[in-house]
Motif scaffolding. Structure first.
Motif, PDB file in Angstrom:
ATOM      1  N   ALA A 230       0.842  -1.188   0.000  1.00  0.00           N
ATOM      2  CA  ALA A 230       0.000   0.000   0.000  1.00  0.00           C
ATOM      3  C   ALA A 230       0.880   1.242   0.000  1.00  0.00           C
ATOM      4  CB  ALA A 230      -0.929  -0.006   1.218  1.00  0.00           C
ATOM      5  N   THR A 231       0.250   2.368  -0.222  1.00  0.00           N
ATOM      6  CA  THR A 231       0.927   3.652  -0.112  1.00  0.00           C
ATOM      7  C   THR A 231       0.200   4.483   0.933  1.00  0.00           C
ATOM      8  OG1 THR A 231      -0.433   4.559  -1.910  1.00  0.00           O
ATOM      9  CG2 THR A 231       1.714   3.614  -2.499  1.00  0.00           C
ATOM     10  N   LEU A 232       0.919   5.408   1.541  1.00  0.00           N
ATOM     11  CA  LEU A 232       0.358   6.235   2.611  1.00  0.00           C
ATOM     12  C   LEU A 232       0.375   7.690   2.189  1.00  0.00           C
ATOM     13  CD1 LEU A 232      -0.633   6.731   5.523  1.00  0.00           C
ATOM     14  CD2 LEU A 232       1.766   6.763   6.232  1.00  0.00           C
ATOM     15  N   SER A 233      -0.764   8.338   2.373  1.00  0.00           N
ATOM     16  CA  SER A 233      -0.882   9.771   2.131  1.00  0.00           C
ATOM     17  C   SER A 233      -1.758  10.358   3.228  1.00  0.00           C
ATOM     18  CB  SER A 233      -1.488  10.047   0.751  1.00  0.00           C
ATOM     19  OG  SER A 233      -1.653  11.446   0.548  1.00  0.00           O
ATOM     20  N   GLY A 234      -1.149  11.087   4.150  1.00  0.00           N
ATOM     21  CA  GLY A 234      -1.914  11.666   5.251  1.00  0.00           C
ATOM     22  C   GLY A 234      -2.531  10.599   6.121  1.00  0.00           C
ATOM     23  N   ASP A 235      -3.862  10.572   6.187  1.00  0.00           N
ATOM     24  CA  ASP A 235      -4.581   9.585   6.981  1.00  0.00           C
ATOM     25  C   ASP A 235      -5.070   8.412   6.155  1.00  0.00           C
ATOM     26  OD1 ASP A 235      -4.279  10.874   9.365  1.00  0.00           O
ATOM     27  OD2 ASP A 235      -6.191  11.937   9.286  1.00  0.00           O
ATOM     28  N   THR A 236      -4.628   8.296   4.931  1.00  0.00           N
ATOM     29  CA  THR A 236      -5.189   7.295   4.024  1.00  0.00           C
ATOM     30  C   THR A 236      -4.132   6.299   3.570  1.00  0.00           C
ATOM     31  OG1 THR A 236      -6.830   8.876   3.212  1.00  0.00           O
ATOM     32  CG2 THR A 236      -6.426   6.931   1.858  1.00  0.00           C
ATOM     33  N   VAL A 251      -8.962   4.568   5.846  1.00  0.00           N
ATOM     34  CA  VAL A 251      -8.846   5.909   6.403  1.00  0.00           C
ATOM     35  C   VAL A 251      -8.712   5.808   7.915  1.00  0.00           C
ATOM     36  CG1 VAL A 251      -9.913   8.182   6.604  1.00  0.00           C
ATOM     37  CG2 VAL A 251     -10.211   6.836   4.505  1.00  0.00           C
ATOM     38  N   ALA A 252      -7.728   6.508   8.472  1.00  0.00           N
ATOM     39  CA  ALA A 252      -7.394   6.385   9.888  1.00  0.00           C
ATOM     40  C   ALA A 252      -8.300   7.233  10.767  1.00  0.00           C
ATOM     41  CB  ALA A 252      -5.947   6.790  10.104  1.00  0.00           C
ATOM     42  N   GLU A 253      -8.607   6.684  11.939  1.00  0.00           N
ATOM     43  CA  GLU A 253      -9.147   7.443  13.059  1.00  0.00           C
ATOM     44  C   GLU A 253      -8.029   7.548  14.089  1.00  0.00           C
ATOM     45  OE1 GLU A 253     -12.589   5.614  14.692  1.00  0.00           O
ATOM     46  OE2 GLU A 253     -13.814   5.860  12.882  1.00  0.00           O
ATOM     47  N   ARG A 254      -7.852   8.725  14.679  1.00  0.00           N
ATOM     48  CA  ARG A 254      -6.747   8.943  15.609  1.00  0.00           C
ATOM     49  C   ARG A 254      -7.260   9.430  16.959  1.00  0.00           C
ATOM     50  NH1 ARG A 254      -1.565   9.704  12.812  1.00  0.00           N
ATOM     51  NH2 ARG A 254      -1.876   9.744  10.541  1.00  0.00           N
ATOM     52  N   ASP A 255      -6.424   9.191  18.003  1.00  0.00           N
ATOM     53  CA  ASP A 255      -6.730   9.757  19.304  1.00  0.00           C
ATOM     54  C   ASP A 255      -6.009  11.096  19.442  1.00  0.00           C
ATOM     55  OD1 ASP A 255      -4.077   9.177  19.804  1.00  0.00           O
ATOM     56  OD2 ASP A 255      -4.503   7.440  21.086  1.00  0.00           O
TER      57      ASP A 255
END
Length: 503
Positions: A230-236, A251-255
């Motif tokens: 995969a590739t990472l761009s920001g939260d995706t 898509v990431a959820e963060r604390d």
């Protein structure tokens, strides 16, 4: 007619079971073959074979039926038809097809898929000028680049030997029967800071997803054994390949700290599952009874009796053989599973053959700037009994049953990690020592490339010296022949004074 002359003694063409019988039909790069060169399906359907027998078949076809200088096998026509002409040199026969995927140095040498060995793949390297060919048979899930490197290395050795020159480069032991790829001498770079918060384990009850790192990019693995880049761009995270997951996004959820707590796959939420002490601290288990009470009972108990344990008992202190070996004997401190000391001295012993093997590994690691860090070796039986009696019903699976004794009790098992010889720091692995999560498995696909590299380096060197890794703990290794040593119950204090400069 075919199998026995080739030495394929563990194979047969019996009727296949179930609907998964293979059907073989050879194709060249130009398309379907002429009917005369088709692989008869009667010879392909239901071939039950082993990897070693498959190698026999590969060898015979590469050699055009010459099993050895003295034995020539007249290959049946349906095997002879597996050969195809080389378009680069019309009329020549430099290419083989075994009914499984094979790659050569030229596009014209690519052919034959599915058939004799579904589930396996091969890479072929051919040196026409030297009349040499190398066939590497590997599980079809093996990384193509790794298999290609092995084939290239094998061809170089074959050409060198064929020319009567001395073999150069890595020693043959760099490639053993199971751990094929030699560890890189250069430590992989750490993962990018942006990827670090994503690393971990995610699930939603059915789908499980591990996010790791390879060459600075995300490497994903599912509970179905599928690996995806995969590739990472920001939260995706965008999946580049992976069958049904190809081109999907996570898509990431963060604390509040920026740590990723969940990944959204469309409307599907995969929550992070905390595995072990993610902070790196030692996992703790509360003993079900007071330690003093467990100690008194264990010291009064008698180990199980055994027969046939005839190996010479010679417990040898590792630091006497090599003082540069580093000790971090957790059970002599409160930094262990139970949070209390079990040994009165921080010492490590093994039966002499095992101890000498560990020293050899320690010396080999010097080429990488590393050394072995010993967490535990010989463990008196009374300590194993304390572990067992102090464990609750859910924790007993993590400790050995004293009624059987453990390999540690015999002085034939060692728990160890790596340390940096320059800084003295412990080398990070995919999990911490004595962690009871799936991250501790020696083949866990998560973590970073650097952590997996260190884990694999330790494993390969230990296995080369006669140790076998425990399937649930990357740090635990059993020495070959452990069953020939008896269960021992001698406290450290009775094994002589500590080695010099040791507590």
């Amino acid at each position: 007619e075919l199998l026995q002359p080739l030495g394929m003694l563990h194979s047969d063409f019996g009727a296949p079971d179930g609907p998964f019988a293979a059907h073989g039909e050879g194709w060249t790069i130009a398309g379907p073959p002429e009917p005369a060169s088709r692989v008869p399906s009667a010879s392909v359907v239901g071939l039950n074979t082993t990897v070693r027998d498959l190698a026999q078949l590969a060898l015979a076809i590469v050699r055009r039926g010459r099993v050895s200088d003295q034995v020539q096998v007249a290959l049946p026509r349906h095997v002879d038809s597996l050969w195809i002409g080389d378009p680069v040199a019309p009329g020549s026969r430099t290419r083989i097809g075994l009914g499984f995927a094979a790659e050569g140095q030229w596009p014209e040498l690519r052919a034959w898929r599915d058939g004799l060995a579904p589930g396996f793949a091969s890479t072929v390297r051919i040196a026409p000028a030297d009349s040499l060919a190398v066939v590497v048979i590997a599980n079809s899930s093996a990384e193509a680049a790794s298999v290609a490197r092995i084939a290239d290395y094998a061809l170089r050795l074959a050409r060198t030997a064929h020319a009567g020159r001395a073999l150069l480069g890595p020693t043959p032991s760099a490639f053993d029967d199971r751990r094929l790829v030699r560890p890189a001498a250069t430590v992989p770079a750490p993962p990018p800071a942006a990827l670090q918060p994503f690393l971990g384990f995610y699930e939603n009850g059915q789908l499980e997803l591990v996010v790791g790192e390879e060459r600075g990019q995300p490497l994903l693995a599912t509970n179905a054994g599928q690996q995806m880049r995969a590739t990472l761009s920001g939260d995706t995270l965008r999946i580049a390949d992976g069958g049904a997951f190809a081109r999907e996004t996570l898509v990431a959820e963060r604390d509040a700290t920026g740590r990723v707590t969940a990944l959204m796959l469309g409307a599907l939420r995969l929550a992070r599952r905390a595995l072990g002490p993610e902070s790196g601290n030692q996992l703790k288990v509360a003993a079900v009874r007071p330690i003093s009470e467990l100690h008194a009972e264990a010291m009064a108990a008698t180990p199980p009796s055994e027969t046939g344990r005839d190996a010479k008992v010679e417990l040898t202190e590792l630091t006497r053989l090599d003082p540069s070996i580093k000790l971090e004997v957790r059970y002599a401190t409160d930094n262990n599973l139970y949070g209390t000391p079990f040994y009165s001295q921080a010492r490590a012993f093994l039966q002499r053959p095992a101890a000498e093997a560990v020293v050899r590994v320690h010396k080999q690691l010097a080429a990488y700037g590393l050394g072995v860090l010993i967490h535990d070796g010989y463990r008196p039986w009374y300590v194993t009994k304390m572990f067992w009696d102090g464990a609750g019903p859910n924790e007993k699976r993590f400790v050995a049953d004293p009624a059987q004794g453990s390999k540690h009790n015999r002085g034939a098992a060692v728990d160890l990690a790596l340390f940096d010889r320059t800084t003295g720091a412990t080398v990070p692995m995919v999990s911490t020592y004595d962690e009871t999560s799936a991250r501790a498995y020696p083949d866990w696909p998560g973590g970073t490339a650097r952590e997996r590299w260190a884990r694999e380096l330790l494993r390969r060197l230990m296995e080369r010296e006669g140790f076998a890794v425990y399937e649930y703990e990357w740090w635990h290794f059993d020495y070959t022949g452990w069953q020939h040593w008896p269960i021992l119950n001698v406290p450290f204090e009775k094994l002589g004074p500590p080695a010099p400069d040791r507590p």
